[in-house]
Design an enzyme around this catalytic site. Structure first.
Site, PDB file in Angstrom:
ATOM      1  N   GLU A  18       0.833  -1.203   0.000  1.00 58.19           N
ATOM      2  CA  GLU A  18       0.000   0.000   0.000  1.00 58.19           C
ATOM      3  C   GLU A  18       0.871   1.257   0.000  1.00 58.19           C
ATOM      4  O   GLU A  18       1.844   1.354   0.738  1.00 58.19           O
ATOM      5  CB  GLU A  18      -0.886  -0.019   1.248  1.00 58.19           C
ATOM      6  CG  GLU A  18      -1.832   1.152   1.386  1.00 58.19           C
ATOM      7  CD  GLU A  18      -2.592   1.143   2.705  1.00 58.19           C
ATOM      8  OE1 GLU A  18      -3.675   1.735   2.758  1.00 58.19           O
ATOM      9  OE2 GLU A  18      -2.082   0.542   3.683  1.00 58.19           O
ATOM     10  N   LYS A  33     -10.586   2.686  -1.448  1.00 54.78           N
ATOM     11  CA  LYS A  33     -10.658   1.981  -0.169  1.00 54.78           C
ATOM     12  C   LYS A  33     -11.967   2.276   0.567  1.00 54.78           C
ATOM     13  O   LYS A  33     -12.326   3.439   0.774  1.00 54.78           O
ATOM     14  CB  LYS A  33      -9.450   2.380   0.683  1.00 54.78           C
ATOM     15  CG  LYS A  33      -9.257   1.582   1.966  1.00 54.78           C
ATOM     16  CD  LYS A  33      -7.929   1.980   2.584  1.00 54.78           C
ATOM     17  CE  LYS A  33      -7.595   1.229   3.853  1.00 54.78           C
ATOM     18  NZ  LYS A  33      -6.252   1.602   4.358  1.00 54.78           N
ATOM     19  N   CYS A  74      -5.556  -2.818   2.593  1.00 58.26           N
ATOM     20  CA  CYS A  74      -5.150  -2.818   4.007  1.00 58.26           C
ATOM     21  C   CYS A  74      -6.331  -3.038   4.955  1.00 58.26           C
ATOM     22  O   CYS A  74      -6.770  -4.157   5.115  1.00 58.26           O
ATOM     23  CB  CYS A  74      -4.372  -1.547   4.329  1.00 58.26           C
ATOM     24  SG  CYS A  74      -3.338  -1.704   5.809  1.00 58.26           S
TER      25      CYS A  74
END
Length: 293
Positions: free
Chosen positions: A44, A117, A154
């Protein structure tokens, strides 16, 4: 039989020379391709140190738009040269807001689209809500040259809903670029094994390979140092660990999968046949309470 070789790159923490960081990441992609990787996962936000350890408006200057993004242009050319698929994490600027985003580059260098995300953490050392607006793309699965690939970012990896949604959308591989390590509020806390096991569960629950690429090493931020625990891994479709990096070394690891064989096993096992979506209404609420429309 459709086979695919997945590669993960565990990168050392980096400094603020963005061009040097990108060049180094490209070298590691080449190393993965030399090992036969057809899909290569980097960590990431690999272009810079993980700046979310602190709340500093100066870091917004690091964001770049998706169209014309220089890193994506370079990586697109590399993907076409090496004939590899590259899911690439970057700090996106879109109008007046900012996202933590992955662009999916296919093996011909084309950008297939982006995923923003969904789950944004907010805690000591991981102040992402200061920077990132929660994603508006929904979960995404892309039909790449080497298979249907879903990518979470993540903190998304802690949520089984994310993995299951991508599986229902047709994913054959689940990938998670990551930046995770020490917890500044508790020096005795170490989530490395927990982090790994939760994703092994996603693999087993969906009968689908899962790969995660983390950074390793220590980065000195404005307020404190953050140590990333590496431990990048690839898990097989029953959750078994196939390969795993250690906590300190930069490394490239690969694993090969028979996607057709996994599909047959997934169909036989009945995990999706026996689902009961009408019974899962509680999952669409925040507190588990069912309410009239």
């Amino acid at each position: 039989m459709r086979t695919v070789t997945v590669g993960i790159v565990q990168l050392k923490t980096c400094g603020w020379d963005r061009a040097a960081n990108i060049a180094h990441a490209m070298e590691q992609v080449r190393a993965a391709a030399r090992q036969g990787a057809q899909v290569v996962l980097l960590p990431e936000l690999f272009e810079l140190p993980y700046f979310c350890t602190e709340q500093d408006a100066a870091h917004f200057a690091h964001a770049q738009a998706l169209p014309g993004n220089p890193m994506l242009t370079l990586m697109g050319a590399l993907a076409a040269e090496l004939q590899v698929v590259l899911p690439l994490s970057f700090f996106e600027r879109a109008g007046q807001v900012y996202y933590n985003t992955v662009a999916m580059i296919d093996a011909d260098g084309a950008v297939l689209g982006c995923y923003r995300k969904t789950h944004i953490p907010d805690g000591p050392g991981y102040n992402e809500k200061f920077y990132f607006t929660p994603g508006d793309t929904g979960f995404k699965v892309w039909p790449t040259r080497y298979g249907q690939i879903g990518v979470g970012i993540c903190w998304d990896q802690w949520f089984p809903e994310c993995a299951r949604a991508m599986a229902l959308l047709g994913a054959e591989l689940l990938l998670y670029p990551t930046a995770i390590g020490s917890e500044p509020q508790d020096a005795g806390m170490d989530s490395a094994n927990h982090w790994c096991r939760v994703m092994q569960g996603h693999a087993a629950a969906n009968l689908m390979p899962v790969a995660a690429a983390n950074r390793t090493g220590c980065e000195q931020g404005r307020d404190f140092a953050q140590t990333y625990y590496g431990s990048s891994f690839i898990a097989g479709p029953t959750g078994e660990l196939l390969v795993q990096a250690d906590r300190v070394q930069e490394t490239v690891l690969t694993a090969q999968f028979d996607l057709d064989g996994i599909h047959r096993r997934r169909s036989f096992w009945g995990l999706f046949r026996d689902r009961r979506p009408p019974m899962y209404g509680a999952l669409a609420s925040s507190d588990g309470q069912l309410r009239a429309a």
